[in-house]
Design an enzyme around this catalytic site. Structure first.
Site: not given
Ligand SMILES: O=C(O)C(=O)C[C@H](O)[C@@H](O)CO
Length: 255
Positions: A48, A73, A87, A151, A177
C-alpha cells in the site's frame, strides 16, 4: 562469509518484544533518519505504498545507516515479488493475505532456495553483497524470517493450521483489513474487532509462535502489548508526519 545473521528472527523465536515502525513514505531520507532511532525493526511496505523494487533497494540502503532490522512486505503472496525483495537484501518478509496452511506453505517456499523451497538463484545481488559472499547461497535459508499476515475472518479460522506450517516464524494481524472482513470497515477499535485481536494473540502464542500487529497510536501499541503481541509496529511514518503537521497547524490556531 555467510548470510548476515537475522537478529530479528532470533529475538522473535526467543519470544522477545520488538517495537517497530511501519514505513509508507517511500522516502530514503525518512528511512535513513528514522533508522537512526532506537526502533528494533522497520517495515517497508510495497503493498500500500508507491514502492517498486528499485525504490525498495534504495530504502534498504538508506536504512542501513542505523540499527533497526529491515523487513519488507510484498504487494501479494507471490513468488516473483518475494524473490525480488529477497534479492535486494530484505531477510524478513511479511507476506500479506494468507488464509490457509497451503498459502502459508507457498509463502515459505518462495523464500527458500532448493531443496527447501523454490527461490530462484541469482549470482550478484545486494543480498549476496553482489556475489562477494561465497557462502550466501548455502546459508541464506536459515537467516530468512517468514511472517504471514492474517487479515480475514476465513484466515482467523485457520490460525492453528497456519501456525503449524514449517517455516512460518510469526503471525502478523492486520487490524484494518481484519476489521473490514469482520464487518467494521474503518473501525479497528470496534469492541468485536478488539476481542478478536485479543483471541488471535492468545491462539498464536498457544501454538508457540509470536504474534505481531500494526498500531497507529502509542495507546493502541501499549494495549496490544498487554494482549501479548510481541512484534508491534507502533506507528506509520506517514501518519506521524501528517499528525505532527496537523498538531502544528492546530497550535497556530488553524485547525
Ligand atoms: O490490515 C492492516 O492493518 C494492514 O494490512 C496494514 C494496512 O495495509 C495499512 O494500514 C498500512 O499503512
Amino acid at each position: 562469509m555467510p548470510a548476515p545473521r537475522n537478529l530479528f528472527k532470533q529475538r522473535l523465536l526467543a519470544g522477545e518484544t520488538q517495537l517497530g515502525l511501519w514505513m509508507s513514505l517511500a522516502s530514503p531520507v525518512a528511512a535513513e533518519a528514522l533508522s537512526l532511532l532506537d526502533f528494533d525493526w522497520l517495515l517497508f511496505d510495497t503493498e500500500h505504498a508507491p514502492v517498486e523494487i528499485a525504490q525498495l533497494q534504495a530504502l534498504l540502503q538508506a536504512a542501513a545507516a542505523g540499527t533497526p532490522h529491515c523487513a519488507a512486505r510484498p504487494a501479494w503472496n507471490d513468488k516473483v515479488l518475494i524473490k525480488r525483495i529477497l534479492d535486494v537484501g530484505a531477510q524478513t518478509l511479511l507476506v500479506p493475505f494468507v488464509q490457509t496452511a497451503e498459502e502459508a506453505a507457498a509463502a515459505v517456499a518462495a523464500t527458500r532456495y532448493p531443496p527447501d523451497g523454490i527461490r530462484g538463484v541469482a549470482g550478484g545481488t545486494r543480498a549476496s553483497r553482489y556475489g562477494t559472499e561465497p557462502d550466501y547461497l548455502t546459508t541464506a535459508n536459515r537467516e530468512i524470517c517468514t511472517i504471514v499476515q492474517i487479515e480475514t475472518r476465513a484466515a482467523l479460522d485457520q490460525i492453528e493450521a497456519i501456525c503449524a506450517v514449517d517455516g512460518v516464524d510469526g503471525i502478523f494481524i492486520g487490524p484494518s483489513d481484519l476489521s473490514a472482513s469482520l464487518g467494521h470497515l474503518g473501525n479497528p477499535s470496534a469492541p468485536q474487532v478488539q476481542e478478536q485481536l485479543r483471541l488471535a494473540a492468545d491462539r498464536v502464542i498457544a501454538c508457540g509462535k509470536s504474534p505481531g500487529i500494526l498500531a497507529t497510536t502509542a495507546a493502541d501499541a501499549k494495549r496490544y502489548r498487554e494482549m501479548g503481541y510481541l512484534f508491534i509496529a507502533c506507528g506509520v511514518d506517514l501518519g506521524l508526519l501528517s499528525g505532527a503537521a496537523r498538531g502544528l497547524l492546530a497550535e497556530m490556531g488553524k485547525a
